[in-house]
Write an enzyme that holds these catalytic residues in place. Structure first.
Site, mmCIF file in Angstrom:
data_model
loop_
_atom_site.group_PDB
_atom_site.id
_atom_site.type_symbol
_atom_site.label_atom_id
_atom_site.label_comp_id
_atom_site.label_asym_id
_atom_site.label_seq_id
_atom_site.Cartn_x
_atom_site.Cartn_y
_atom_site.Cartn_z
ATOM 1 N N SER A 21 -9.732 1.835 3.031
ATOM 2 C CA SER A 21 -8.836 2.583 2.160
ATOM 3 C C SER A 21 -7.834 1.726 1.392
ATOM 4 C CB SER A 21 -8.075 3.603 3.001
ATOM 5 O OG SER A 21 -7.225 2.952 3.926
ATOM 6 N N SER A 71 -9.946 -0.637 7.187
ATOM 7 C CA SER A 71 -9.359 -0.370 5.866
ATOM 8 C C SER A 71 -8.666 -1.551 5.189
ATOM 9 C CB SER A 71 -8.359 0.780 5.963
ATOM 10 O OG SER A 71 -9.043 2.005 5.892
ATOM 11 N N LYS A 79 0.871 -1.178 0.000
ATOM 12 C CA LYS A 79 0.000 0.000 0.000
ATOM 13 C C LYS A 79 0.907 1.227 0.000
ATOM 14 C CE LYS A 79 -3.887 1.975 2.659
ATOM 15 N NZ LYS A 79 -4.751 1.791 3.838
#
Lengths: 480, 95, 487
Positions: free
Chosen positions: C154, C178, C79
């Site tokens: 997210s 997330s 990420k």
């Protein structure tokens, strides 16, 4: 002027803690490095980095707390103080707010009448220092050096117990002495390691509630603190007497003009939005730790001073001077221990000739050109009548310039005192013969002339005759 | 609306955020909705409940006082928008 | 041989060990897929093809030299919130569009040390603030199951990349769900460990007391494998816990016989979409059939978890985001009039709308006059919520329920009302507030879209959570389903 006004002062002293590395990072704290070469990613507030607490700052804060008879918190918490300023890289300062590490301390100063006065210490908390803004030579911009960012500070907050600039200075000096005794701060004011903010207000004598206060920022020498506070007191009194009102504000002392002035008003009222720093956990200290730290405490200045008076029969004022600085006190004690001279004599020399010589050459006691043992060697020669006090000053000067020990210098220069009675008698006889009119005057009752005769004998012997013996022999011979 | 424009502008000022004019109305609306939403907390009975700042009940670990960082200024400052003489440059700081 | 991109990390490790293929071959296949398929998903912000091939070649050499780490030559994606030395770390924000970290995050370091090969950095909600991966400055991520829909967020880029077989495994971060919510919405496995289990050093902070790094994979076995490498004490993170890391893979085998599973009464109240509820109920029956004992438990303050979160997280966020001021790194406004203008415009231009809203919400709840009513109050309610979990875990070993109230929603559907978006996280937020380990594993489909089963354990109960999900996967094949067009 100030007869009907009472002055109320509280001090916030920032003492930089003498750690090797910063409070939350492993960057060095050394003073004077090239800009931003001692600012690591943590100090710069880089994305993703995290603070890890330096164990030494906890030990140092704990030492301070114990030295001022305060409560050392078993649990204390770091909080974030949020505000934007270019020298504050993260946009918040890690400090302590609701649960500081030290609370409810005290110390004693002398008030105007020479009596002990207790000054309360509200709290002392740990925090990180900010960086520095530089304005010169940058073409209208400012430059930020973050080397100082993250340097550990102990902020020591007094109660509003101080009633004059003099008391404020006495308190500040006392804190200065204590942090240096504890070796938790070098107290170097020129480098900003010891600085203070002062909250000042005035109120009519007898009034209970406090007047509106002004805060003076960043006072970084004892002299400026005194001048700034006195200026501010007068400003406030004049303002009120002229029908005006003191505004609560932050003011800066301008040492060039010797005045205080308003700092530029910020865009908004301060709202620091303190909250516990989620990157750091509560600091927990147990009894055992505190006791272990207590065992490492040195003898503190007040106790040392009392001991000096008692153990060495020193004058209180001399004991006070000798104990301001731990190294000076140690020097004194070493000199006393090494020789036979009376302690008060040693004190006189340390406070007098030695202090003057150090001052002249800009040296500290630890860098003195004459070691304690060597000073002691000199004083021993006075004590055993080898030289007079006057000659000793000459020897001292020679020692200062590195000519050798007292004994070497006395030997090389032939400065031994004349104590041989027949030798002194010969000189006395010569002086009596050479000054018949003074002899007659003396014998007719003018006793004061004895000084003249002593002077003549000393001159003849190059100052080396033992003054006591000279006196005795003169009196004997002149009485005949 | 639980918040008005002045309040939102004050918050934006504290947070140092410039909002475009067309952003302001929307922000007032959405922030108000958020504030109304979190207001339901006020109904919770929390007398005698200690505030919880951390998920785990641990205490702070300490590191030894050692210098572990070396000078990496040049590498670090590659990310900086304005540098002169090793300093981070900003518009004049007034006191 | 099964095509390389369809294999799990565990299968790939075995294949490479046997010498069926090299790391370079594997990495080439995946880079090729990313190149041809990612434009349909926008899962990646940066693809590090050259570095990946070089790392793969080194891994092959290391294997030949008999020096292979546990993840030697195996591909992962990070990420774009984890700092990676020499590669941009954008956090999906204009603010950090050109930010190149001078250091590696601890988990990046650990995975690299175990031999993992990084294919690139994945797209995400800006600074991890969002539940749909729509707030990214680099455009929204699309769900491979339906490209008109959000993959959740997210960590949506990580989830989409794994679901679409562009990478077998990804790292993610989970502040309120997330990792788990996008895993549920993309039919992948998403694991968030106990707070403090994995170092936060080098992970750009959103809400420090809630943030925790974790993984998105296609099997629990893979999650266990990766987590074992990532977990462990880090002296650079004061909130990291010094506690031995168990062998997570070894813990998977034990049966569920006698495992006490708590079903939360409040979970099936209004708000939970009916077909999702049915899928979850069915999965609970599967667990029961494996010998687990289902018991009802209460989380009475469940409905307060979202408002609590939306005070605590923005408060911490508002302060964490203050370092982005245009001075030392990040976006800087052009020609500032003065310092104030520099701050306000750099931040105003650099941050997107949702990030600004959260900063402002946080600023408000911490400001003078509101601190007690909001921030302090939320901290007290947080305590109540944590106590609810403690009470529940006195009776059960694990808590099971839905991960998300609905399957993937359409892009743009929830962007108008922040509250509807926030309520997506109702089932996941509790684990963050209390710091508990939790996993989402695929448990069925609703109208062709995957839904997730959410399992939460007590502090440091990773082994139980992983074992339960793994045993469930031995009886089901939901986690093996592949979206159309990405087989």
């Amino acid at each position: 002027m100030s007869g009907q006004w009472e002055v109320v002062i509280g001090l916030e002293i920032h003492a930089q803690l003498a750690t090797r590395s910063k409070i939350f990072s492993g960057a060095a704290t050394a003073y004077g490095a090239e800009p931003n070469t001692q600012a690591c990613l943590v100090d710069l507030g880089y994305p993703g980095v995290l603070p890890v607490l330096n164990e030494e700052v906890i030990r140092m804060a704990c030492k301070f707390g114990l030295a001022v008879n305060a409560t050392v918190a078993r649990r204390s918490v770091f909080a974030r103080k949020n505000y934007f300023y270019p020298d504050l890289p993260k946009g918040y300062q890690i400090s302590q707010f609701e649960l500081p590490i030290v609370e409810h301390g005290e110390l004693y100063i002398k008030d105007a009448d020479g009596n002990d006065k207790r000054i309360g210490i509200t709290r002392a908390h740990l925090e990180e220092d900010a960086g520095k803004s530089i304005h010169e030579g940058l073409d209208g911009s400012s430059g930020i050096d973050l080397n100082r960012a993250g340097t550990p500070l102990l902020e020591i907050v007094s109660e509003p117990d101080l009633r004059s600039a003099k008391e404020a200075i006495a308190y500040m000096r006392k804190i200065h002495t204590i942090v240096r005794y504890l070796e938790i701060s070098d107290g170097n004011m020129a480098e900003g390691s010891f600085r203070c903010d002062a909250n000042i207000s005035v109120r009519p004598r007898g009034q209970k509630e406090l007047g509106t206060r002004a805060e003076l920022k960043n006072l970084n020498s004892f002299r400026f603190v005194e001048k700034a506070i006195n200026f501010e007191i007068e400003r406030q009194i004049e303002l009120i007497e002229d029908g005006g009102k003191v505004v609560q504000e932050t003011r800066l002392y301008d040492s060039d003009r010797d005045e205080t002035r308003t700092m530029r008003v910020k865009e908004e009222a301060n709202d620091y939005r303190y909250f516990p720093d989620p990157d750091l956990l509560p600091i927990e200290i147990d009894e055992e730790y505190i006791e272990a730290v207590r065992r490492t405490l040195p003898e503190l200045p007040d106790v040392k001073q009392q001991r000096f008076v008692k153990e060495y029969s020193l004058k209180v004022s001399d004991a006070a001077i000798l104990t301001v600085n731990r190294a000076l006190a140690d020097y004194f004690e070493a000199a006393v221990a090494a020789g036979t001279a009376r302690a008060q004599v040693v004190a006189n020399w340390v406070i007098g000739d030695l202090a003057a010589a150090l001052n002249k050459d800009g040296l500290e006691i630890v860098t003195s050109r004459i070691a304690a043992g060597d000073l002691s060697g000199l004083l021993d020669r006075i004590d055993d009548n080898t030289i007079s006090g006057k000659i000793a000053k000459e020897v001292f000067d020679a020692m200062w310039t590195g000519e050798g020990t007292a004994d070497e210098i006395i030997e090389a220069r032939g400065l031994q005192q004349i104590t041989d009675r027949s030798a002194i008698e010969a000189v006395v006889d010569k002086v009596i013969v050479a000054n018949p009119s003074q002899v007659a005057e003396y014998q007719s009752g003018k006793d004061k002339l004895i000084g003249f005769f002593v002077g003549q004998v000393m001159q003849e012997t190059g100052g080396k005759a033992n003054p006591g013996q000279v006196n005795t022999i003169l009196k004997e011979k002149l009485a005949r | 609306m639980s918040l008005d424009k002045d309040q939102v502008q004050h918050i934006a000022l504290l947070a140092r955020l410039k909002l475009a004019d067309d952003e302001l109305d929307e922000t007032v609306d959405k922030l108000s909705r958020i504030v109304d939403f979190v207001d339901q907390l006020s109904a919770a009975a929390t007398d005698d409940v200690l505030p919880m700042a951390h998920p785990l009940n641990e205490s702070q670990r300490l590191r030894s006082d050692r210098v572990t960082e070396t000078d990496e200024r040049d590498e670090i400052q590659k990310n900086a928008p304005a540098i002169e003489k090793g300093l981070y440059i900003v518009p004049k700081v007034l006191q | 041989m099964q095509e390389l991109h369809t294999q799990t990390l565990t299968q790939l490790a075995a294949g490479m060990q046997r010498g069926d293929f090299s790391s370079v071959e594997l990495i080439e296949v995946l880079l090729g897929r990313i190149e041809s398929l990612d434009q349909s998903l926008n899962a990646f912000i940066t693809v590090t093809a050259d570095a990946a091939l070089a790392a793969a070649a080194r891994a092959d050499d290391a294997r030949a030299a008999g020096d292979a780490g546990v993840l030697n030559g195996l591909p992962v994606v990070h990420k774009d919130i984890f700092c990676t030395k020499g590669v941009t770390t954008t956090c999906g924000s204009r603010m950090l569009e050109n930010f190149v970290s001078p250091y590696d995050a601890t988990i990046v370091e650990r995975l690299a040390a175990a031999g993992a090969v990084v294919l690139g950095k994945t797209n995400m909600d800006e600074f991890a603030m969002g539940s749909s991966s729509e707030t990214s400055y680099f455009g929204p991520v699309r769900n491979p199951w339906d490209r008109e829909r959000s993959p959740g967020g997210s960590s949506g880029g990580s989830a989409a990349a794994v679901a679409a077989r562009l990478a077998p495994a990804a790292t993610g971060t989970d502040t309120g769900g997330s990792i788990r919510q996008p895993a549920a919405l993309t039919g992948t496995v998403g694991m968030k460990p106990t707070y403090g289990r994995v170092s936060r050093y080098g992970m750009v902070a959103f809400a420090s007391s809630l943030d925790q790094a974790g993984v998105i994979t296609r099997s629990t076995e893979d999650a266990a494998l990766l987590l074992g490498v990532m977990a462990g004490f880090d002296q650079r993170d004061s909130t990291s816990i010094d506690r031995p890391v168990p062998d997570y893979v070894a813990s998977l085998a034990k049966s569920l016989k006698g495992l006490r599973i708590g079903i939360v009464r409040q979970h099936f109240d209004a708000g939970l979409e009916e077909k999702t509820a049915a899928a979850v109920r069915e999965s609970l029956a599967v667990l029961e059939a494996q010998g687990a004992i289902l018991t009802e438990v209460d989380l009475p303050n469940l409905d307060l978890s979202v408002p609590t979160y939306y005070v605590v997280a923005p408060a911490e966020c508002s302060s964490n985001m203050s370092r982005f001021d245009g001075v030392r790194f990040g976006h800087r406004a052009k020609d500032p009039e003065d310092l104030f203008d520099l701050y306000c415009r750099s931040r105003g231009e650099g941050f997107g709308a949702e990030v600004k809203r959260r900063i402002m919400t946080g600023t408000y709840v911490l400001s003078a006059g509101y601190y007690d009513a909001y921030y302090l109050k939320a901290q007290r309610v947080r305590q109540l919520i944590a106590q609810d979990f403690n009470k529940a875990f006195a009776e059960v070993d694990i808590i099971a329920g839905p991960t998300s109230p609905t399957p993937a929603f359409r892009l743009g559907d929830k962007t108008d009302d922040p509250i509807t978006m926030y309520l997506n996280d109702i089932y996941t937020i509790g684990a963050n507030l209390a710091g508990l380990p939790a996993i989402s594993t695929p448990c069925g489909f609703v109208d062709g879209l995957p839904v997730g089963l959410h399992l939460v354990g007590p502090h440091f109960g990773e082994e139980t959570v992983l074992r339960c999900a793994h045993q469930y996967q031995q009886q089901t094949d939901w986690h093996e389903a592949c979206p159309e067009g990405y087989q």
